[in-house]
Write an enzyme that holds these catalytic residues in place. Structure first.
Site, PDB file in Angstrom:
ATOM      1  N   SER A  93       0.801  -1.173   0.036  1.00  0.00           N
ATOM      2  CA  SER A  93       0.059   0.158  -0.123  1.00  0.00           C
ATOM      3  C   SER A  93       0.864   1.243  -0.083  1.00  0.00           C
ATOM      4  CB  SER A  93      -0.976   0.046   1.075  1.00  0.00           C
ATOM      5  OG  SER A  93      -1.989   0.958   1.055  1.00  0.00           O
ATOM      6  N   LEU A  94       0.605   2.279   0.980  1.00  0.00           N
ATOM      7  CA  LEU A  94       1.562   3.308   1.001  1.00  0.00           C
ATOM      8  C   LEU A  94       3.129   2.933   1.011  1.00  0.00           C
ATOM      9  CD1 LEU A  94       2.164   6.269   1.678  1.00  0.00           C
ATOM     10  CD2 LEU A  94       2.158   5.977   3.841  1.00  0.00           C
TER      11      LEU A  94
END
Length: 253
Positions: A93-94
């Site tokens: 994700s991030l």
């Protein structure tokens, strides 16, 4: 000078190739602690961003360029300390966005390139950013953030329903989401590093097609793996994810 030990809180295990693992928004190095020693031939190196766990007193980053500038320094120092052997970068994700920008930063400063970039739970860089239609995370109330976390999945209900405990875990999430909201992809030539991506079939944040779009960001080969599940499938099905990573890193193990 950046202190690598702040970024890498766990002792390096044996392995021919080092794998630096970057957590999702609100996550920490402990998300990958159980991975240490679980990938044959790979020394898993969980990365600890500031603002959480042992670095909870440090101010988190709000801009990706500042984060990757310091992180690249720490990673390159750790690689040099290990004898300059091969290394790879993985992010969820991030963490995937950060991993990509880290590889670009390493190239910009003339450091040795990783042998592989591995990503999960994140569409290609041009598709990343804050959640469309939401007010900035810094303007949300605690209850609004709790509802957002419920929609994203990955946070247990008992925590979301406990105001006191929720207040303890929200600061790193808010900081990371501010960083994500501030992110602006700057087009660049494809990486000369191979990319392996893991997509989840029911991920509301990153569809299989969005994750497949990473192929355009490398000239060195691309592999797409899929898992059944939602946004955190790669972490919830860690055994299978680690098999994908081990396969990608097989030439260097």
């Amino acid at each position: 000078m950046t202190d690598p030990e702040r970024w890498l809180p766990y002792q390096a295990s044996a392995g021919a190739v080092r794998l630096y693992c970057l957590p999702h928004a609100g996550g920490s190095a402990s998300a990958f602690r159980s991975w240490i020693g679980a990938v044959p031939g790979v020394s898993v190196r969980p990365v600890q961003p500031p603002g959480r766990e042992g670095r909870h007193r440090e101010t988190p980053y709000e801009h990706m360029r500042d984060l990757v500038a310091d992180l690249a320094e720490a990673v390159l120092a750790d690689v040099a300390e290990s004898g300059g052997g091969p290394y790879a970068v993985y992010g969820h994700s991030l963490g995937a966005m950060t991993a990509y920008e880290l590889v670009r930063r390493v190239a910009a400063v003339g450091g040795p390139a990783p042998v592989h970039l591995l990503v999960s739970g994140c569409g290609a860089p041009e598709l990343c950013g804050g959640l469309e239609g939401l007010v900035p995370i810094r303007q949300m109330t605690q209850r609004q953030i709790a509802e957002l976390l419920r929609r994203l999945g990955g946070t247990p209900e008992w925590l979301l329903d406990n105001e006191a405990l929720l207040g303890l875990v929200l600061p790193p999430f808010k900081a990371d989401f501010t960083l994500k909201e501030n992110y602006r992809y700057v087009p660049a030539a494809p990486l000369t590093v191979p990319v392996t991506a893991v997509a989840a079939t029911d991920d509301p944040r990153a569809s299989v097609a969005d994750v497949a779009a990473w192929e355009a960001h490398t000239s060195a080969g691309f592999v797409l793996n899929t898992l059944m599940g939602g946004h955190f499938a790669a972490l919830e099905q860690a055994d299978l994810t680690r098999k994908y990573l081990a396969s990608a890193l097989a030439p260097w193990r």
